[in-house]
Design a protein around this motif. Structure first.
Motif, PDB file in Angstrom:
ATOM      1  N   ASP A  70       0.772  -0.651  -0.404  1.00  0.00           N
ATOM      2  CA  ASP A  70      -0.185   0.213   0.209  1.00  0.00           C
ATOM      3  C   ASP A  70       0.702   1.582  -0.205  1.00  0.00           C
ATOM      4  O   ASP A  70       0.525   2.326  -0.553  1.00  0.00           O
ATOM      5  CB  ASP A  70      -1.465   0.195   1.206  1.00  0.00           C
ATOM      6  N   ILE A  71       1.904   1.008   0.525  1.00  0.00           N
ATOM      7  CA  ILE A  71       2.384   2.596   0.783  1.00  0.00           C
ATOM      8  C   ILE A  71       3.669   2.258  -0.247  1.00  0.00           C
ATOM      9  O   ILE A  71       4.214   3.462  -0.486  1.00  0.00           O
ATOM     10  CB  ILE A  71       3.113   2.917   2.521  1.00  0.00           C
ATOM     11  N   ILE A  72       4.717   1.288  -0.244  1.00  0.00           N
ATOM     12  CA  ILE A  72       5.691   1.432  -1.245  1.00  0.00           C
ATOM     13  C   ILE A  72       5.285   2.788  -2.568  1.00  0.00           C
ATOM     14  O   ILE A  72       6.853   3.761  -3.026  1.00  0.00           O
ATOM     15  CB  ILE A  72       6.114   0.390  -1.914  1.00  0.00           C
ATOM     16  N   GLY A  73       4.683   3.002  -2.934  1.00  0.00           N
ATOM     17  CA  GLY A  73       4.416   3.618  -4.458  1.00  0.00           C
ATOM     18  C   GLY A  73       4.111   4.759  -4.624  1.00  0.00           C
ATOM     19  O   GLY A  73       4.997   6.019  -4.795  1.00  0.00           O
ATOM     20  N   THR A  74       3.366   4.964  -3.075  1.00  0.00           N
ATOM     21  CA  THR A  74       3.144   6.514  -2.517  1.00  0.00           C
ATOM     22  C   THR A  74       4.648   7.267  -2.253  1.00  0.00           C
ATOM     23  O   THR A  74       4.996   8.366  -1.962  1.00  0.00           O
ATOM     24  CB  THR A  74       2.261   6.566  -1.373  1.00  0.00           C
ATOM     25  N   SER A  75       5.526   6.307  -1.317  1.00  0.00           N
ATOM     26  CA  SER A  75       6.643   6.309  -0.730  1.00  0.00           C
ATOM     27  C   SER A  75       7.651   6.760  -1.967  1.00  0.00           C
ATOM     28  O   SER A  75       8.120   8.022  -1.643  1.00  0.00           O
ATOM     29  CB  SER A  75       7.169   5.805   0.436  1.00  0.00           C
ATOM     30  N   ILE A  76       7.555   6.267  -2.470  1.00  0.00           N
ATOM     31  CA  ILE A  76       8.696   6.537  -3.843  1.00  0.00           C
ATOM     32  C   ILE A  76       7.893   7.722  -4.266  1.00  0.00           C
ATOM     33  O   ILE A  76       8.828   9.179  -4.970  1.00  0.00           O
ATOM     34  CB  ILE A  76       8.635   5.339  -5.362  1.00  0.00           C
ATOM     35  N   GLU A  79       9.575  10.764  -1.940  1.00  0.00           N
ATOM     36  CA  GLU A  79       9.798  10.947  -1.794  1.00  0.00           C
ATOM     37  C   GLU A  79      10.844  11.400  -2.670  1.00  0.00           C
ATOM     38  O   GLU A  79      12.331  12.312  -2.949  1.00  0.00           O
ATOM     39  CB  GLU A  79      10.947   9.308  -1.765  1.00  0.00           C
ATOM     40  N   PHE A  80      11.210  11.422  -3.996  1.00  0.00           N
ATOM     41  CA  PHE A  80      11.723  12.527  -5.246  1.00  0.00           C
ATOM     42  C   PHE A  80      10.733  13.714  -4.894  1.00  0.00           C
ATOM     43  O   PHE A  80      11.770  14.210  -5.679  1.00  0.00           O
ATOM     44  CB  PHE A  80      10.660  10.808  -6.062  1.00  0.00           C
ATOM     45  N   LEU A  84      13.676  15.946  -5.220  1.00  0.00           N
ATOM     46  CA  LEU A  84      13.420  17.405  -6.087  1.00  0.00           C
ATOM     47  C   LEU A  84      13.474  18.816  -5.831  1.00  0.00           C
ATOM     48  O   LEU A  84      14.062  19.587  -6.203  1.00  0.00           O
ATOM     49  CB  LEU A  84      12.687  16.784  -7.490  1.00  0.00           C
ATOM     50  N   VAL A  85      12.413  18.487  -4.671  1.00  0.00           N
ATOM     51  CA  VAL A  85      12.176  21.095  -4.562  1.00  0.00           C
ATOM     52  C   VAL A  85      12.769  21.183  -3.676  1.00  0.00           C
ATOM     53  O   VAL A  85      13.610  22.079  -3.618  1.00  0.00           O
ATOM     54  CB  VAL A  85      10.956  20.227  -3.579  1.00  0.00           C
ATOM     55  N   ASN A  86      13.849  19.980  -2.548  1.00  0.00           N
ATOM     56  CA  ASN A  86      15.326  20.169  -2.021  1.00  0.00           C
ATOM     57  C   ASN A  86      15.938  20.998  -2.718  1.00  0.00           C
ATOM     58  O   ASN A  86      17.022  21.785  -2.659  1.00  0.00           O
ATOM     59  CB  ASN A  86      15.766  19.104  -0.783  1.00  0.00           C
ATOM     60  N   ILE A  87      16.049  20.223  -3.619  1.00  0.00           N
ATOM     61  CA  ILE A  87      17.497  20.622  -4.928  1.00  0.00           C
ATOM     62  C   ILE A  87      17.075  21.715  -5.880  1.00  0.00           C
ATOM     63  O   ILE A  87      18.192  22.642  -6.099  1.00  0.00           O
ATOM     64  CB  ILE A  87      17.515  19.516  -5.837  1.00  0.00           C
TER      65      ILE A  87
END
Length: 103
Positions: A70-76, A79-80, A84-87
């Protein structure tokens, strides 16, 4: 205790975004402090991703495969977006740093 991993991951991710935003707003900060803030922001972002990995490891250890699926797709995706926003924010600091040095 484990529920705090997700909450702390979210909290640290937001902090890693707020640091560059504050630095961008405060234009009269020394170059050294700007570089330090970039380092701290990236470090907090990495810590946030590490905490998310610990939560995924916990789900694997307790064999909760449905929760993991349930969480792995949303987690990826999240995180991306966080990376991206941090960069983008930290690159904005570097661009503004060079702009203010030229003046």
């Amino acid at each position: 205790m484990i529920a705090l991993l997700n909450l702390s991951c979210l909290f640290l991710g937001l902090i890693s975004w707020l640091i560059p935003i504050i630095i961008i707003i405060m234009k009269k900060i020394s170059n050294k402090k700007r570089y330090i803030s970039i380092f701290i922001s990236m470090s907090i972002c990495l810590l946030s991703i590490y905490l998310q990995s610990l939560y995924i490891k916990y789900l694997i250890n307790i064999n909760d495969w449905t929760a993991l699926m349930d969480i792995i797709g949303t987690s990826i995706v999240l995180e991306f977006i966080m990376i991206l926003v941090n960069i983008i924010l930290n690159c904005t600091i570097l661009i503004l740093l060079n702009k203010y040095e030229e003046k």
